[in-house]
Design a protein around this motif. Structure first.
Motif, short mmCIF file in Angstrom:
data_model
loop_
_atom_site.label_atom_id
_atom_site.label_comp_id
_atom_site.label_asym_id
_atom_site.label_seq_id
_atom_site.Cartn_x
_atom_site.Cartn_y
_atom_site.Cartn_z
N PRO A 1 0.84 -1.21 0.00
CA PRO A 1 0.00 0.00 0.00
C PRO A 1 0.87 1.25 0.00
O PRO A 1 1.98 1.25 0.55
CB PRO A 1 -0.81 -0.13 1.30
CG PRO A 1 -0.01 -1.06 2.16
CD PRO A 1 0.69 -2.00 1.24
N ILE A 2 0.38 2.32 -0.63
CA ILE A 2 1.20 3.53 -0.79
C ILE A 2 0.56 4.78 -0.22
O ILE A 2 1.07 5.88 -0.40
CB ILE A 2 1.55 3.76 -2.26
CG1 ILE A 2 0.27 3.92 -3.11
CG2 ILE A 2 2.43 2.63 -2.80
CD1 ILE A 2 0.53 4.39 -4.53
N ALA A 3 -0.56 4.61 0.50
CA ALA A 3 -1.23 5.75 1.14
C ALA A 3 -1.45 6.88 0.14
O ALA A 3 -1.84 6.64 -1.00
CB ALA A 3 -0.41 6.20 2.36
N SER A 4 -1.17 8.12 0.54
CA SER A 4 -1.51 9.27 -0.29
C SER A 4 -0.61 9.50 -1.49
O SER A 4 -0.84 10.44 -2.26
CB SER A 4 -1.54 10.55 0.57
OG SER A 4 -2.70 10.57 1.37
N LEU A 5 0.39 8.65 -1.69
CA LEU A 5 1.12 8.72 -2.96
C LEU A 5 0.15 8.43 -4.11
O LEU A 5 0.41 8.80 -5.26
CB LEU A 5 2.29 7.75 -2.98
CG LEU A 5 3.64 8.29 -2.47
CD1 LEU A 5 3.56 8.76 -1.04
CD2 LEU A 5 4.74 7.25 -2.63
N THR A 6 -0.96 7.80 -3.78
CA THR A 6 -2.04 7.57 -4.73
C THR A 6 -2.47 8.87 -5.42
O THR A 6 -2.84 8.87 -6.60
CB THR A 6 -3.25 6.96 -4.00
OG1 THR A 6 -2.88 5.68 -3.47
CG2 THR A 6 -4.45 6.80 -4.91
N LYS A 7 -2.40 9.98 -4.71
CA LYS A 7 -2.90 11.24 -5.24
C LYS A 7 -2.07 11.79 -6.39
O LYS A 7 -2.53 12.68 -7.11
CB LYS A 7 -3.00 12.27 -4.11
CG LYS A 7 -4.01 11.91 -3.02
CD LYS A 7 -4.15 13.04 -2.02
CE LYS A 7 -5.20 12.73 -0.96
NZ LYS A 7 -4.65 12.02 0.20
N VAL A 8 -0.86 11.27 -6.58
CA VAL A 8 -0.09 11.67 -7.76
C VAL A 8 -0.83 11.23 -9.02
O VAL A 8 -0.97 11.99 -9.98
CB VAL A 8 1.33 11.08 -7.73
CG1 VAL A 8 2.10 11.46 -8.98
CG2 VAL A 8 2.08 11.56 -6.49
N MET A 9 -1.33 10.00 -9.02
CA MET A 9 -2.10 9.53 -10.16
C MET A 9 -3.43 10.27 -10.26
O MET A 9 -3.90 10.57 -11.37
CB MET A 9 -2.34 8.02 -10.08
CG MET A 9 -3.13 7.46 -11.26
SD MET A 9 -2.35 7.73 -12.88
CE MET A 9 -1.24 6.30 -12.94
N THR B 1 -9.16 7.17 -4.79
CA THR B 1 -8.41 8.32 -5.30
C THR B 1 -7.45 8.92 -4.29
O THR B 1 -6.72 9.85 -4.62
CB THR B 1 -9.38 9.43 -5.74
OG1 THR B 1 -10.15 9.87 -4.61
CG2 THR B 1 -10.31 8.93 -6.82
N ASP B 2 -7.45 8.41 -3.05
CA ASP B 2 -6.69 9.09 -2.00
C ASP B 2 -5.77 8.18 -1.19
O ASP B 2 -5.02 8.65 -0.34
CB ASP B 2 -7.64 9.81 -1.03
CG ASP B 2 -8.85 8.96 -0.66
OD1 ASP B 2 -8.69 7.74 -0.50
OD2 ASP B 2 -9.95 9.53 -0.55
N GLY B 3 -5.83 6.86 -1.41
CA GLY B 3 -4.94 5.95 -0.68
C GLY B 3 -5.43 5.56 0.68
O GLY B 3 -4.71 4.89 1.44
N LEU B 4 -6.67 5.93 1.03
CA LEU B 4 -7.23 5.51 2.31
C LEU B 4 -7.46 3.99 2.31
O LEU B 4 -7.55 3.38 1.25
CB LEU B 4 -8.54 6.25 2.57
CG LEU B 4 -8.39 7.74 2.89
CD1 LEU B 4 -9.74 8.45 2.84
CD2 LEU B 4 -7.75 7.93 4.26
N PRO B 5 -7.55 3.39 3.49
CA PRO B 5 -7.66 1.92 3.56
C PRO B 5 -8.92 1.33 2.93
O PRO B 5 -8.95 0.14 2.62
CB PRO B 5 -7.63 1.63 5.07
CG PRO B 5 -6.95 2.82 5.67
CD PRO B 5 -7.38 3.99 4.83
N LYS B 6 -9.97 2.14 2.76
CA LYS B 6 -11.22 1.63 2.19
C LYS B 6 -11.52 2.33 0.88
O LYS B 6 -11.40 3.55 0.81
CB LYS B 6 -12.37 1.82 3.18
CG LYS B 6 -12.21 1.03 4.46
CD LYS B 6 -13.39 1.28 5.39
CE LYS B 6 -13.22 0.50 6.69
NZ LYS B 6 -14.36 0.74 7.61
#
Length: 299
Positions: free
Chosen positions: A61-69, A163-168
């Motif tokens: 899991p990458i947490a809020s690094l998701t927000k780059v995409m 879209t944000d890397g949250l757990p759900k």
């Protein structure tokens, strides 16, 4: 509407410089910095040479690094001056998930340019939710666009579930190698480069919205020479994460740290990796035998 503005035309398909497809076998180098994080990767974008790898292709899991995409996809779908109205669901999404927010309120109307700063600097889950709602339209369709973009960019070890890397919802993952490639692509976009390297962004109050001031959570900015920011992240499952980049000594370095147990240590580690990378490209570092934490070249 904002104190900082940039303009550009988003390409139909953002291309990145060719990156060597090195394996993540490791070699020992006595000068290599210790990395406590579970996963790490460092790339010299200028030469295409991976310099450091620790479990760099492991899916985590990458947490809020998701927000780059998230930001990358928004810029393919939206105009920077488009205006998005914040609704109660956007605000509730951040609050009920105990997520970081851009302190938005229902009824405010802000430009896409402003909201992208709200996504990338304070890591606002309210801002990312609003953008996905409009440009999916809806979270499910937006996530599908994120995954399609990942496939088109060759991020074979990546799957997004939100879209944000949250757990759900659960199940999202990526690799340090993929996230370094994504950061490289993002930094090739002048708008994203401008956003990730902005230390503080102010939106003046208007009839459409309150005043907002957002500070970048990436502590390398303003302290590390040539730092370009990129993205921080944290969840209990992902640990402390950092995607970082810097232009130093005629080279652009991009790195990713995932799964650190300590917040400050990820920044300290990034600085040590950058210092060490400078030694490697200047010819003062050591390349030795196998079993350590660095890559000797294109293996």
């Amino acid at each position: 509407m904002a104190a900082v503005t940039t303009g550009f035309v988003v390409p139909a398909h953002a291309a990145a410089p060719v990156v060597s497809q090195a394996t993540t076998r490791t070699v020992a180098a006595s000068t290599a910095p210790a990395v406590a994080a579970k996963v790490a990767y460092l790339l010299d974008v200028t030469t295409g040479k991976p310099l450091f790898a620790k479990q760099a292709t492991k899916r985590v899991p990458i947490a809020s690094l998701t927000k780059v995409m998230t930001a990358y996809v928004v810029l393919r779908e939206a105009g920077l001056d488009d205006v998005v109205r914040i609704n109660a669901d956007d605000v509730r999404h951040a609050a009920t998930n105990d997520a970081t927010s851009a302190s938005l309120r229902a009824g405010e109307r802000l430009t896409v340019r402003d909201l992208l700063h709200g996504v990338m600097l304070p890591s606002g889950a309210d801002a990312s939710h609003a953008l996905a709602r409009v440009y999916g339209p809806g979270e499910k369709k937006f996530v599908a666009k994120m995954n399609a973009a990942a496939r088109s960019l060759g991020l074979t070890g990546t799957r997004y579930t939100n879209t944000d890397g949250l757990p759900k919802p659960s199940g999202g993952y990526s690799t340090a190698q993929d996230q370094a490639k994504l950061a490289q692509i993002a930094l090739g976009d002048p708008v994203l480069l401008g956003i990730t390297s902005t230390r503080r962004y102010t939106v003046a109050a208007s009839k459409l919205h309150r005043a907002h001031t957002w500070t970048n959570s990436n502590k390398l900015l303003g302290k590390t020479p040539g730092a370009l920011g990129v993205k921080t992240g944290y969840t209990r499952a992902a640990g402390y994460c950092l995607s970082f980049a810097a232009d130093q000594d005629g080279h652009r370095f991009v790195g990713v740290i995932l799964g650190d147990a300590k917040s400050e240590r990820r920044f300290q580690t990034a600085n040590r990796l950058l210092d060490w990378a400078g030694e490697q490209v200047s010819g003062t570092g050591d390349d030795q035998g196998e079993d350590g934490g660095t890559l000797s070249g294109d293996a």
